[in-house]
Design an enzyme around this catalytic site. Structure first.
Site, PDB file in Angstrom:
ATOM      1  N   ASP A   1       5.584 -39.073 -78.912  1.00 49.97           N
ATOM      2  CA  ASP A   1       6.016 -40.459 -79.088  1.00 49.97           C
ATOM      3  C   ASP A   1       5.709 -40.982 -80.482  1.00 49.97           C
ATOM      4  O   ASP A   1       6.492 -41.732 -81.053  1.00 49.97           O
ATOM      5  CB  ASP A   1       5.344 -41.358 -78.037  1.00 49.97           C
ATOM      6  CG  ASP A   1       6.094 -41.319 -76.723  1.00 49.97           C
ATOM      7  OD1 ASP A   1       7.335 -41.314 -76.761  1.00 49.97           O
ATOM      8  OD2 ASP A   1       5.454 -41.265 -75.662  1.00 49.97           O
TER       9      ASP A   1
ATOM     10  N   GLU B   1       0.166 -43.378 -79.745  1.00 49.82           N
ATOM     11  CA  GLU B   1       1.568 -42.964 -79.666  1.00 49.82           C
ATOM     12  C   GLU B   1       2.484 -43.885 -80.457  1.00 49.82           C
ATOM     13  O   GLU B   1       3.686 -43.640 -80.543  1.00 49.82           O
ATOM     14  CB  GLU B   1       2.024 -42.985 -78.203  1.00 49.82           C
ATOM     15  CG  GLU B   1       1.288 -42.003 -77.342  1.00 49.82           C
ATOM     16  CD  GLU B   1       1.654 -42.118 -75.882  1.00 49.82           C
ATOM     17  OE1 GLU B   1       2.325 -41.225 -75.369  1.00 49.82           O
ATOM     18  OE2 GLU B   1       1.257 -43.116 -75.253  1.00 49.82           O
TER      19      GLU B   1
ATOM     20  N   HIS C   1      10.691 -34.835 -71.593  1.00 49.48           N
ATOM     21  CA  HIS C   1       9.777 -34.373 -70.544  1.00 49.48           C
ATOM     22  C   HIS C   1      10.326 -33.179 -69.767  1.00 49.48           C
ATOM     23  O   HIS C   1       9.568 -32.349 -69.277  1.00 49.48           O
ATOM     24  CB  HIS C   1       9.386 -35.534 -69.634  1.00 49.48           C
ATOM     25  CG  HIS C   1       8.406 -36.441 -70.309  1.00 49.48           C
ATOM     26  ND1 HIS C   1       8.790 -37.564 -70.975  1.00 49.48           N
ATOM     27  CD2 HIS C   1       7.076 -36.322 -70.485  1.00 49.48           C
ATOM     28  CE1 HIS C   1       7.730 -38.120 -71.527  1.00 49.48           C
ATOM     29  NE2 HIS C   1       6.670 -37.397 -71.236  1.00 49.48           N
TER      30      HIS C   1
ATOM     31  N   CYS D   1      -2.476 -34.330 -77.872  1.00 51.12           N
ATOM     32  CA  CYS D   1      -1.933 -33.771 -76.625  1.00 51.12           C
ATOM     33  C   CYS D   1      -0.407 -33.747 -76.654  1.00 51.12           C
ATOM     34  O   CYS D   1       0.224 -33.407 -75.668  1.00 51.12           O
ATOM     35  CB  CYS D   1      -2.461 -34.522 -75.411  1.00 51.12           C
ATOM     36  SG  CYS D   1      -2.044 -36.266 -75.427  1.00 51.12           S
TER      37      CYS D   1
HETATM   38  C1  PEP Z   1       3.153 -37.787 -76.331  1.00 51.85           C
HETATM   39  O1  PEP Z   1       3.848 -38.804 -76.419  1.00 51.85           O
HETATM   40  O2  PEP Z   1       2.947 -37.006 -77.270  1.00 51.85           O
HETATM   41  C2  PEP Z   1       2.522 -37.447 -75.036  1.00 51.85           C
HETATM   42  C3  PEP Z   1       1.681 -36.443 -74.938  1.00 51.85           C
HETATM   43  O3  PEP Z   1       2.915 -38.159 -73.946  1.00 51.85           O
HETATM   44  P1  PEP Z   1       4.313 -37.868 -73.199  1.00 51.85           P
HETATM   45  O4  PEP Z   1       4.889 -36.625 -73.786  1.00 51.85           O
HETATM   46  O5  PEP Z   1       4.041 -37.744 -71.757  1.00 51.85           O
HETATM   47  O6  PEP Z   1       5.113 -39.089 -73.545  1.00 51.85           O
HETATM   48 MG    MG Z   2       3.946 -40.240 -74.800  1.00 52.35          MG
END
Ligand code: PEP
Ligand code: MG
Length: 576
Positions: free
Chosen positions: A455, A431, A189, A502
């Protein structure tokens, strides 16, 4: 020349700020009576210094977050100067004949213990403030230099072992012009935030903190993954040239920002932006997003010292809707855990946090938190076009339970005549391999899917997304991950639903043709990537992309997949 993992492109030049705090080591040796006054003096001197530092933080916080938020730190000063606390510390020094640092540590620990035992949430949260103040006081007694990332006077490139996502969001970007870390991966993140802040960054260098000294002059080139220490004039000139080319290219790309993302043969793809807070709406508009494809609401929870109330959340969601002027917002419920922690929720000590108490699991176990969030979203839905999305789903049981919670609130609202969007859509993130495998059943339960490839890749390949030691194994284009992505898209289409992505794969320029060929309906990404992705989509022939996808889905190795993609991109001239 050092390299790592480039996570946010750009070239910057500047002096290094090595952020390496010394460990607090408490001296437990007894003192003689003669030394009592010396230790007491030490305590008062450190307290005065701490007060000055907090005053400075208040000034900075006022400038950055406004008066109201800066008030939090005023309470720190009151706690720091608390008479009871002072009395107990001095009495320990005098009676037990111990040093100031040991006395402070003992009293702070006792206070934290007493506060954490309380039932009252507000008082419980004060334990965090006490810990903060105690640490500051101890560092000042022991003369450990405190570097406050919010209070850096000159422009610097930050060198640090690791950064948490909330440290990254709170960085003063006027002063920190780039950062390099020892640890981290492309989809951690911290890296995702770096991209959305458009701050050049290289993570996962393993040992940059050992190789760079404070004040070294650096060139951080995160386009080509190169860090140069104390470069020659000739080298600086060379990189300045590269920087110019990069900026020129960016300027050219941005020209496509308001065009539609549509293939040559008229297949339209919806392009969204991933946001973490209200400020991100500025770049969403700057780079031409059509909607918010993912609002990571956990950042609203992470930027504070206590839970946001339903009312506070409502205000936040409503203000985002207002700024978006009718554009859709897919709002994801709090996705805490893994590499995103809250200081005010007690997390169990887990061997595998990413496989542990995370995301929807925390919300289900803290139903009041979830209900407050759902109420806030539903109330805000009267003021904008919201869709609700749940993270890290693994079963039908979970989604049915969550739907029953929404239904309950809707009934309450109807009875109380509270306005909300009765047709608000509901989606889930895909995910986990579990949800991808049962996507055909899940598609009957929800309105849409959004694939979190960050994920999904991590869990399919069992490769920690933030671990630089195994980053070479982290391959979203591996046949196993692609098989699941394709399965999810097809399952949703069979039920007349749609699927977006996403995760970071949505902005991977090389993979766009493949994703479109598989039938993806929406791509959501850091705003800065939008113009280039639109540009690529507008050069794609959907029919040809479908053929490519079909061929790729028959491959058994990542190498072959990449080779076929490369060949296609070259032939269709997509990346030039
Ligand atoms: C993902 O896991 O691809 C996602 C968009 O969620 P995050 O990156 O916040 O875990
Ligand atoms: Mg995620």
């Amino acid at each position: 020349m050092i390299s790592g993992i480039s996570v946010s492109p750009g070239i910057v030049f500047g002096k290094a700020l090595l952020f390496k705090e010394k460990k607090i080591i408490i001296n437990k040796e007894k003192i003689t009576k003669k030394n009592i006054s010396k230790e007491i003096k030490k305590f008062f001197k450190a307290r005065k210094k701490s007060e000055k530092q907090i005053q400075e933080i208040i000034i900075q916080a006022k400038k950055k977050f406004g008066k109201k938020k800066s008030e939090i730190f005023k309470s720190h000063i009151l706690l720091l100067k608390d008479e009871e606390l002072e009395k107990e510390i001095l009495s320990l020094i005098k009676k037990k004949l111990i040093k100031a640092d040991y006395a402070v540590e003992k009293i702070i620990k006792k206070q934290i213990y007493l506060l954490e035992k309380l039932k009252d949430e507000y008082l419980k949260n004060r334990a965090i403030d006490i810990r903060d103040i105690g640490n500051r006081l101890l560092k000042n007694i022991l003369k450990i230099k405190i570097i406050d990332l919010n209070n850096i006077k000159k422009k610097r490139i930050l060198i640090v072992k690791d950064l948490t996502p909330s440290q990254t969001t709170q960085m003063n970007l006027n002063k920190i012009i780039g950062f390099i870390t020892d640890l981290g991966g492309k989809t951690s993140h911290t890296s995702i935030i770096a991209r959305s802040l458009e701050i050049p960054a290289i993570v996962g260098t393993k040992n940059i903190t050992k190789k760079i000294k404070n004040q070294d002059f650096l060139i951080l080139d995160s386009i080509n993954n190169k860090i140069t220490i104390n470069p020659s004039k000739k080298n600086i000139k060379k990189f300045k040239k590269k920087e110019k080319i990069f900026l020129k290219k960016q300027k050219k790309n941005i020209l496509t920002k308001n065009l539609k993302a549509i293939t040559i043969d008229k297949k339209k793809i919806k392009i969204g932006s991933n946001i973490s807070n209200c400020n991100d709406i500025v770049s969403l508009k700057k780079y031409g997003a059509e909607c918010v494809g993912l609002y990571r609401t956990e950042f609203l929870f992470m930027e504070r010292n206590n839970l946001p109330s339903e009312e506070e959340q409502f205000k936040n969601y409503k203000s985002i809707a207002k700024k978006l002027n009718g554009k859709t917002i897919i709002i994801r419920t709090m996705d805490i855990g893994g590499d995103k922690n809250l200081s005010y929720i007690k997390f169990p000590k887990e061997e595998n946090p990413f496989l542990g108490w995370r995301a929807i699991r925390i919300s289900i176990d803290n139903i009041n938190i979830l209900q407050d969030q759902l109420k806030a979203i539903l109330r805000a839905s009267a003021y904008g076009k919201f869709k609700i999305m749940f993270p890290m789903i693994i079963s039908i049981e979970e989604i049915r339970y969550l739907k029953s919670q929404i239904k309950k609130i809707k009934i309450q609202f109807k009875n109380k005549k509270i306005k909300f969007d009765k047709n608000i859509e509901l989606g889930i993130m895909i995910e986990t391999p579990a949800s991808a495998i049962i996507s055909k059943y899940l598609a009957k339960e929800v309105d849409f899917f959004s694939i979190g490839t960050n994920d999904l890749t991590q869990y399919t390949l069992a490769v920690d997304r933030g671990n630089d030691y195994i980053s070479h194994l982290y391959q979203p284009l591996s046949p196993s991950v692609l098989y699941l992505i394709n399965k999810v898209i097809k399952s949703s289409h069979k039920e007349g639903k749609w699927t977006g992505i996403c995760g970071e794969l949505a902005s991977n320029e090389k993979s766009i043709a493949l994703l479109i060929g598989m039938g993806i309906d929406e791509l959501s990404m850091s705003s800065v990537s939008i113009p280039i992705i639109k540009k690529i989509i507008r050069k794609i022939n959907f029919k040809k992309a479908k053929k490519l996808a079909k061929k790729i889905l028959k491959q058994s190795t990542t190498k072959k997949v990449k080779k076929l993609i490369k060949k296609f991109n070259k032939k269709e001239n997509l990346l030039s």
